[in-house]
Design a protein around this motif. Structure first.
Motif, mmCIF file in Angstrom:
data_model
loop_
_atom_site.group_PDB
_atom_site.id
_atom_site.type_symbol
_atom_site.label_atom_id
_atom_site.label_comp_id
_atom_site.label_asym_id
_atom_site.label_seq_id
_atom_site.Cartn_x
_atom_site.Cartn_y
_atom_site.Cartn_z
ATOM 1 N N SER A 355 0.572 -1.304 -0.089
ATOM 2 C CA SER A 355 0.304 -0.201 -0.160
ATOM 3 C C SER A 355 0.496 1.447 0.272
ATOM 4 N N GLY A 356 0.354 2.180 -0.798
ATOM 5 C CA GLY A 356 1.223 3.150 -0.881
ATOM 6 C C GLY A 356 2.435 3.038 -2.193
ATOM 7 N N LEU A 357 2.617 1.927 -2.770
ATOM 8 C CA LEU A 357 3.624 2.043 -3.761
ATOM 9 C C LEU A 357 2.710 1.933 -4.703
ATOM 10 N N THR A 358 3.526 2.568 -5.919
ATOM 11 C CA THR A 358 3.480 2.168 -7.188
ATOM 12 C C THR A 358 3.321 0.633 -8.254
ATOM 13 N N PHE A 359 2.111 1.041 -9.596
ATOM 14 C CA PHE A 359 2.552 -0.251 -9.905
ATOM 15 C C PHE A 359 4.457 -0.545 -10.068
ATOM 16 N N GLY A 360 5.129 0.859 -10.601
ATOM 17 C CA GLY A 360 6.054 0.986 -11.141
ATOM 18 C C GLY A 360 7.439 0.168 -9.869
ATOM 19 N N GLN A 361 6.932 1.607 -8.893
ATOM 20 C CA GLN A 361 8.019 0.285 -7.266
ATOM 21 C C GLN A 361 7.992 -0.650 -6.458
ATOM 22 N N THR A 362 6.339 -1.170 -6.971
ATOM 23 C CA THR A 362 6.381 -2.487 -6.705
ATOM 24 C C THR A 362 6.877 -3.288 -6.864
ATOM 25 N N ILE A 363 7.329 -3.244 -8.325
ATOM 26 C CA ILE A 363 7.724 -3.916 -9.573
ATOM 27 C C ILE A 363 9.419 -4.279 -9.170
ATOM 28 N N GLU A 364 10.015 -2.671 -8.885
ATOM 29 C CA GLU A 364 11.213 -2.170 -8.069
ATOM 30 C C GLU A 364 11.736 -3.304 -6.724
ATOM 31 N N ARG A 365 10.644 -3.098 -5.640
ATOM 32 C CA ARG A 365 10.564 -3.578 -4.884
ATOM 33 C C ARG A 365 10.968 -5.320 -4.677
#
Length: 643
Positions: A355-365
């Protein structure tokens, strides 16, 4: 009356035996059996035997209402759509309506009804009248089709007095095409009305094998088993030649076996004998040979005489002019990639909070946390996805910036764009379409423009918020409609905004909810030129010669060519249908999961085959050996040919 009954069909005579015993009944009949003819006989005899009784007859479309109503001129017969019938019988009870609607709005589990303000109290509608229209605006007390079904069901369940009133008003309630009816409606008729000690008869007419909506009742087997309704099966066939209904008999699963009609004037009779007809199965073992098959057949492909039933719209879209909309609803590899990522998270039981992450940030994590290169590949896009992303870099950048919690819930399917196609412009839409709320909103805009242009001003004003109080208002309205017609080159978003500002089609709750939950889809669609939607509208409304795929129930043609396209369809599988060993070899869990697909496919094939009055041809590209053997059993070895 006894002599009059002897002139009726045997099945209708049986129905009246049940009526005399006070039993609810169901007339089940296969395609082409003349169920509407039986319905007309029942209505006529009921009027003759009960001249003062009020009779309600409900069916699915306004076209069917007009057809039945035109047969009689009787003030005691009330023919309407199901939605209009329900509304007519609850609209006067405004206090109960408001209490019920408030109660339903405060229950999260209730489908189709949602308040834009969260929980509300009994004063929420104190200054408003609950109204039923083509759109939804809960704040204004306006409900539409979906809310009406839930609300009516709740009211008849909660207020037994409503059941008394309905039974007192109508001694007979008849429902045509019952299989396409919502379970909520059947529950009212066969469950909730039991709360009243008054007597009346409820009769159903239809065919479970022709149920075409997943959210409809489909069949009444549970009610038959509990003796709430007694079934009469109609075995004759009045439409199809013998070879066609004999093939159809092999597809049925309910025990109905059709035989020739005893009526020598039936459409499929010739010189007192049922026509033989022609059925053939063609296949190719390499590339598609549909054009070659057309030449072999030599048919007149005039759409009034011949129908080509193909299960894919993809080839039609470029010809009909809605390629961009089709690409959005059936070809977005970024959404496929999103599904790949969410499936990885689900299948690996990853419980991290995104929660709070974008789709792109989720992939990076995920890429940072996954230890091995082999595992990382499982959340990287496939080659096909990569190619799409490389061709749509701006779209991918847009997707990466969406909140992941929002983006992961977005689902799109071409049924949301293309559901409920008409066969011609005289056909009518059905309530309960799978079109999404954005496409439905656009349909309202174009439909309202069409109503104005056809001079149907009363219906136009009923569906819109445009107010006419002076001659200047009439002039302004004409200018607005002309402007909308001229906005073909404007974007869809510009047309939506203009129609809302001018009161031609207000942005309602369902439209707002679509933007809130599927903004990615809206951001794509809003940039498309309105001309594309107008082309889609013309195609789906039957103004073009292009053929539909599977919703042709009720139509009939001299010649029918059915193209079995297994393609990428998730809802249908012709290999399961024609190679039952594949289905039978599945694990019990998968068999249960895929049984719905098999059932849907079998019904679809049944409906397609039974549209013909003369000739039926089925074409299948690259069938399995087992499927070919099934075709020989169904069509006869002499009528199975390789192209």
């Amino acid at each position: 009356m006894v002599e009059a009954r002897l002139m009726l069909e045997p099945e209708v005579q049986k129905i009246f035996e049940y009526i005399d015993s006070g039993k609810n009944f169901l007339l089940s009949g296969g395609a082409g059996s003349g169920k509407t003819y039986s319905l007309i006989q029942v209505i006529g005899q009921v009027i003759a035997e009960n001249p003062t009784a009020q009779i309600a007859c409900m069916t699915y479309t306004n076209a069917a209402v007009r057809e039945i109503d035109s047969r009689f001129n009787n003030k005691n017969l009330h023919v309407s759509t199901i939605h209009d019938f329900l509304w007519d019988n609850i609209k006067s009870f405004q206090n109960e309506l408001k209490k019920s609607l408030v109660g339903l709005l405060n229950v999260e589990e209730v489908p189709n009804i949602k308040s834009p303000d969260g929980e509300v109290d009994t004063d929420y509608f104190s200054e408003k009248e609950i109204r039923y229209k083509e759109y939804t605006s809960i704040r204004e007390g306006i409900i539409s089709h979906d809310e009406l079904l839930v609300l009516a069901n709740h009211m008849f369940k909660t207020y037994p007095k409503l059941c008394d009133i309905l039974k007192d008003k109508f001694k007979f309630i008849l429902i045509d095409e019952y299989q396409d009816t919502s379970p909520s409606v059947v529950e009212i008729m066969l469950n909730h009305l039991k709360q009243s000690k008054r007597n009346n008869i409820v009769g159903f007419f239809g065919d479970a094998m022709q149920s075409i909506y997943d959210d409809a009742i489909g069949d009444l087997n549970d009610y038959i088993g509990s003796n709430d309704v007694t079934e009469v099966k109609k075995g004759q066939n009045r439409r199809n030649p013998r070879l066609v209904f004999e093939l159809a008999n092999k597809l049925r699963t309910d025990g109905i076996v059709q035989v020739p009609s005893t009526d020598e004037t039936a459409p499929n009779m010739q010189y007192g004998v049922v026509k033989k007809g022609n059925i053939k199965f063609y296949y190719s073992t390499d590339e598609e040979r549909l054009d070659d098959l057309k030449q072999i057949l030599g048919w007149d492909f005039n759409p009034q005489k011949t129908k080509l039933l193909n299960l894919t719209h993809n080839l039609i879209a470029p010809k009909a002019g809605f390629t961009q909309l089709m690409a959005i609803y059936d070809g977005d590899k970024i959404l496929d990639y999103k599904k790949r990522v969410t499936n990885y998270i689900k299948h690996h039981n990853i419980v991290d909070d995104y929660s709070g992450l974008t789709f792109g940030q989720t992939i990076e994590r995920l890429l940072q946390e996954i230890p091995t290169q082999a595992e990382r590949r499982l959340i990287l896009p496939t080659d096909g996805m990569k190619n799409f992303i490389n061709e749509h870099t701006e779209l991918y950048d847009l997707a990466k910036n969406y909140p992941f919690d929002e983006f992961r819930k977005i689902y799109v399917a071409k049924e949301a764009l293309l559901d409920d196609k008409k066969e011609d412009e005289e056909d009518e839409s059905k309530a309960g379409s799978k079109r999404d709320n954005l496409i439905k909103h656009l349909f309202k805009i174009q439909t309202n423009v069409n109503l104005y242009n056809k001079g149907k001003y009363n219906e136009f004003l009923r569906k819109t918020e445009f107010k006419i109080k002076s001659i200047d208002d009439k002039k302004h309205l004409k200018e607005v409609v002309i402007r909308l017609q001229e906005m073909s080159k404007n974007t869809i978003e510009e047309v939506i905004e203009y129609a809302d500002e001018q009161g031609i089609c207000k942005k309602d709750d369902k439209f707002s909810d679509f933007i809130d939950t599927k903004r990615y889809i809206y951001d794509r669609v809003k940039q498309v030129k309105f001309q594309e939607f107008q082309n889609l509208f013309d195609y789906l409304e039957g103004y073009t010669p292009f053929s539909t795929q599977h919703k042709i129930k009720g139509a009939e043609f001299d010649n029918v060519l059915v193209v079995l396209d297994n393609g990428n369809w998730n809802n249908y599988n012709f290999e399961y249908l024609m190679h039952q060993e594949i289905f039978n070899s599945l694990t019990p869990a998968k068999k249960k999961s895929f049984s719905t697909i098999l059932d849907r496919t079998q019904k679809l094939f049944y409906v397609c085959c039974t549209r013909t009055k003369e000739n039926l041809v089925v074409y299948y590209q690259n069938p399995s050996t087992a499927a070919l053997e099934t075709s020989r059993q169904w069509f006869g070895r002499a009528d199975v040919h390789e192209i």
